[in-house]
Design a protein around this motif. Sequence first.
Motif, PDB file in Angstrom:
ATOM      1  N   ASP A 197       0.841  -1.208   0.000  1.00 24.80           N
ATOM      2  CA  ASP A 197       0.000   0.000   0.000  1.00 24.80           C
ATOM      3  C   ASP A 197       0.868   1.246   0.000  1.00 24.80           C
ATOM      4  OD1 ASP A 197      -2.678   1.358   0.416  1.00 24.80           O
ATOM      5  OD2 ASP A 197      -1.545   2.094   2.155  1.00 24.80           O
ATOM      6  N   ASP A 198       0.521   2.193  -0.830  1.00 27.78           N
ATOM      7  CA  ASP A 198       1.279   3.438  -0.954  1.00 27.78           C
ATOM      8  C   ASP A 198       0.368   4.612  -0.614  1.00 27.78           C
ATOM      9  OD1 ASP A 198       3.004   5.475  -1.469  1.00 27.78           O
ATOM     10  OD2 ASP A 198       3.168   5.100  -3.630  1.00 27.78           O
ATOM     11  N   PRO A 199       0.570   5.270   0.529  1.00 30.02           N
ATOM     12  CA  PRO A 199      -0.315   6.376   0.919  1.00 30.02           C
ATOM     13  C   PRO A 199      -0.203   7.584   0.008  1.00 30.02           C
ATOM     14  CG  PRO A 199       1.548   6.226   2.416  1.00 30.02           C
ATOM     15  CD  PRO A 199       1.601   5.000   1.546  1.00 30.02           C
ATOM     16  N   THR A 200       0.864   7.662  -0.774  1.00 31.08           N
ATOM     17  CA  THR A 200       1.006   8.804  -1.682  1.00 31.08           C
ATOM     18  C   THR A 200       0.069   8.703  -2.875  1.00 31.08           C
ATOM     19  OG1 THR A 200       2.786   7.699  -2.904  1.00 31.08           O
ATOM     20  CG2 THR A 200       3.414   9.049  -1.009  1.00 31.08           C
ATOM     21  N   GLU A 201      -0.587   7.558  -3.018  1.00 30.34           N
ATOM     22  CA  GLU A 201      -1.500   7.362  -4.139  1.00 30.34           C
ATOM     23  C   GLU A 201      -2.914   7.836  -3.821  1.00 30.34           C
ATOM     24  OE1 GLU A 201      -1.387   3.305  -5.235  1.00 30.34           O
ATOM     25  OE2 GLU A 201       0.663   3.373  -6.023  1.00 30.34           O
ATOM     26  N   THR A 202      -3.095   8.544  -2.723  1.00 27.47           N
ATOM     27  CA  THR A 202      -4.415   9.099  -2.390  1.00 27.47           C
ATOM     28  C   THR A 202      -4.862  10.048  -3.489  1.00 27.47           C
ATOM     29  OG1 THR A 202      -3.918   8.983  -0.036  1.00 27.47           O
ATOM     30  CG2 THR A 202      -5.722  10.412  -0.699  1.00 27.47           C
ATOM     31  N   PRO A 203      -6.017   9.845  -4.069  1.00 24.82           N
ATOM     32  CA  PRO A 203      -6.479  10.720  -5.165  1.00 24.82           C
ATOM     33  C   PRO A 203      -6.553  12.176  -4.720  1.00 24.82           C
ATOM     34  CG  PRO A 203      -7.830   8.747  -5.015  1.00 24.82           C
ATOM     35  CD  PRO A 203      -6.948   8.742  -3.802  1.00 24.82           C
ATOM     36  N   ASP A 204      -6.226  13.045  -5.638  1.00 27.17           N
ATOM     37  CA  ASP A 204      -6.243  14.474  -5.311  1.00 27.17           C
ATOM     38  C   ASP A 204      -7.640  14.948  -4.925  1.00 27.17           C
ATOM     39  OD1 ASP A 204      -3.568  14.600  -5.849  1.00 27.17           O
ATOM     40  OD2 ASP A 204      -3.826  15.283  -7.929  1.00 27.17           O
ATOM     41  N   VAL A 205      -8.675  14.322  -5.514  1.00 27.22           N
ATOM     42  CA  VAL A 205     -10.028  14.761  -5.218  1.00 27.22           C
ATOM     43  C   VAL A 205     -10.380  14.513  -3.752  1.00 27.22           C
ATOM     44  CG1 VAL A 205     -11.081  12.548  -5.859  1.00 27.22           C
ATOM     45  CG2 VAL A 205     -12.434  14.656  -5.997  1.00 27.22           C
ATOM     46  N   ILE A 206      -9.825  13.437  -3.155  1.00 25.38           N
ATOM     47  CA  ILE A 206     -10.084  13.169  -1.736  1.00 25.38           C
ATOM     48  C   ILE A 206      -9.438  14.250  -0.869  1.00 25.38           C
ATOM     49  CG2 ILE A 206      -9.638  11.574   0.159  1.00 25.38           C
ATOM     50  CD1 ILE A 206     -10.023   9.291  -1.710  1.00 25.38           C
ATOM     51  N   GLU A 207      -8.226  14.639  -1.203  1.00 25.23           N
ATOM     52  CA  GLU A 207      -7.570  15.707  -0.444  1.00 25.23           C
ATOM     53  C   GLU A 207      -8.347  17.017  -0.572  1.00 25.23           C
ATOM     54  OE1 GLU A 207      -3.584  16.030  -1.742  1.00 25.23           O
ATOM     55  OE2 GLU A 207      -2.995  14.025  -1.026  1.00 25.23           O
ATOM     56  N   TYR A 208      -8.854  17.281  -1.789  1.00 23.81           N
ATOM     57  CA  TYR A 208      -9.625  18.503  -1.996  1.00 23.81           C
ATOM     58  C   TYR A 208     -10.923  18.464  -1.192  1.00 23.81           C
ATOM     59  CZ  TYR A 208     -12.504  21.983  -4.366  1.00 23.81           C
ATOM     60  OH  TYR A 208     -13.336  23.037  -4.632  1.00 23.81           O
ATOM     61  N   MET A 209     -11.621  17.320  -1.216  1.00 27.27           N
ATOM     62  CA  MET A 209     -12.874  17.198  -0.474  1.00 27.27           C
ATOM     63  C   MET A 209     -12.639  17.289   1.033  1.00 27.27           C
ATOM     64  SD  MET A 209     -14.888  14.219  -2.575  1.00 27.27           S
ATOM     65  CE  MET A 209     -16.209  14.243  -1.364  1.00 27.27           C
ATOM     66  N   THR A 210     -11.556  16.690   1.494  1.00 24.41           N
ATOM     67  CA  THR A 210     -11.231  16.780   2.923  1.00 24.41           C
ATOM     68  C   THR A 210     -11.007  18.226   3.348  1.00 24.41           C
ATOM     69  OG1 THR A 210     -10.235  14.581   2.849  1.00 24.41           O
ATOM     70  CG2 THR A 210      -9.665  15.988   4.711  1.00 24.41           C
ATOM     71  N   MET A 211     -10.286  18.953   2.514  1.00 23.82           N
ATOM     72  CA  MET A 211     -10.021  20.360   2.825  1.00 23.82           C
ATOM     73  C   MET A 211     -11.319  21.167   2.838  1.00 23.82           C
ATOM     74  SD  MET A 211      -7.778  23.114   0.655  1.00 23.82           S
ATOM     75  CE  MET A 211      -8.970  23.035  -0.682  1.00 23.82           C
ATOM     76  N   MET A 212     -12.181  20.942   1.856  1.00 24.34           N
ATOM     77  CA  MET A 212     -13.423  21.701   1.780  1.00 24.34           C
ATOM     78  C   MET A 212     -14.352  21.365   2.948  1.00 24.34           C
ATOM     79  SD  MET A 212     -13.116  23.760  -0.612  1.00 24.34           S
ATOM     80  CE  MET A 212     -14.782  24.372  -0.499  1.00 24.34           C
ATOM     81  N   ILE A 213     -14.427  20.076   3.300  1.00 27.62           N
ATOM     82  CA  ILE A 213     -15.263  19.692   4.442  1.00 27.62           C
ATOM     83  C   ILE A 213     -14.746  20.344   5.722  1.00 27.62           C
ATOM     84  CG2 ILE A 213     -15.908  17.741   5.919  1.00 27.62           C
ATOM     85  CD1 ILE A 213     -16.052  16.032   3.395  1.00 27.62           C
ATOM     86  N   GLY A 214     -13.428  20.354   5.898  1.00 26.30           N
ATOM     87  CA  GLY A 214     -12.855  20.990   7.078  1.00 26.30           C
ATOM     88  C   GLY A 214     -13.148  22.476   7.137  1.00 26.30           C
ATOM     89  N   VAL A 215     -13.051  23.156   5.998  1.00 27.68           N
ATOM     90  CA  VAL A 215     -13.314  24.594   5.963  1.00 27.68           C
ATOM     91  C   VAL A 215     -14.781  24.890   6.277  1.00 27.68           C
ATOM     92  CG1 VAL A 215     -13.409  26.611   4.458  1.00 27.68           C
ATOM     93  CG2 VAL A 215     -11.416  25.112   4.402  1.00 27.68           C
ATOM     94  N   VAL A 216     -15.678  24.136   5.633  1.00 30.06           N
ATOM     95  CA  VAL A 216     -17.112  24.357   5.857  1.00 30.06           C
ATOM     96  C   VAL A 216     -17.470  24.095   7.315  1.00 30.06           C
ATOM     97  CG1 VAL A 216     -19.418  23.521   5.305  1.00 30.06           C
ATOM     98  CG2 VAL A 216     -17.764  23.891   3.472  1.00 30.06           C
TER      99      VAL A 216
END
Length: 251
Positions: A33-52
């Motif tokens: 398993d490679d954690p660097t393979e996390t899709p960019d969309v998940i990082e974007y959604m995580t950031m937006m959920i945190g901001v909201v």
Amino acid sequence: MSEWVALLIAMAGVCAVVLAVVVLRQRRVGEDDDPTETPDVIEYMTMMIGVVYAIVLGLAIAGVWEARGAAQADALREAQSLHEVSARAEVLPAADRDKVRSQVDAYVSYVVDTEWSYMEKHEELSPEGTALLDQLRQTVTERAPQSELENQAYQPMVERVATADEARNSRGQSVGPALPGVVWFGLVAGAVVTVGMLFALQIRRSPRELMLAAAFSALIGFLLFLIWDFDNPFGRGIAVTAQPFLDLFPG
């Protein structure tokens, strides 16, 4: 149990659950398993959920803090108005002056000694407190001025009693929780989603990542507790006190 002790236990429990889930999840992940393979969309959604969710938490904290400040201001306005009534009664004859001041003292004593705890238990104003204030209003308004000096003090005393009654009614409206249940559902659900998004980022078992996950979860728990505590201005730990009455009527 103290509310702060309960808070510490709850925060520790949330941290323990998050860390346990991270550790158990990591054990089931394969070595390839490679954690660097996390899709960019998940990082974007995580950031937006945190901001909201941060905006929602900020608005909730500001709302309950403003409500608590308004409740404290109402208590101060009520105490100050009654103090003015007692002071302006100085121009009345001795018998009338003593009657007004004794009724003011009786009302203040009842509010401090009895009604404050009554509001906490029943989430409403007590009928006896209302009756005591009505007696004071009747005493002040029914006595006709008998001199020019009394005439000058009469109208301000009537207005101060009315102000005290208005502040009392505002105090009664501030009793009990201010946030509706649907808002609490949104806050709790948002906390679960926000903390849950940590696992979508595939965090590892390194001490730094575990510490950040625990600290973030504890922060969310603390902010929710802060909102809950401020939500009832007269009934919880950081509550509005009767100190304005004690300051203005030390006797």
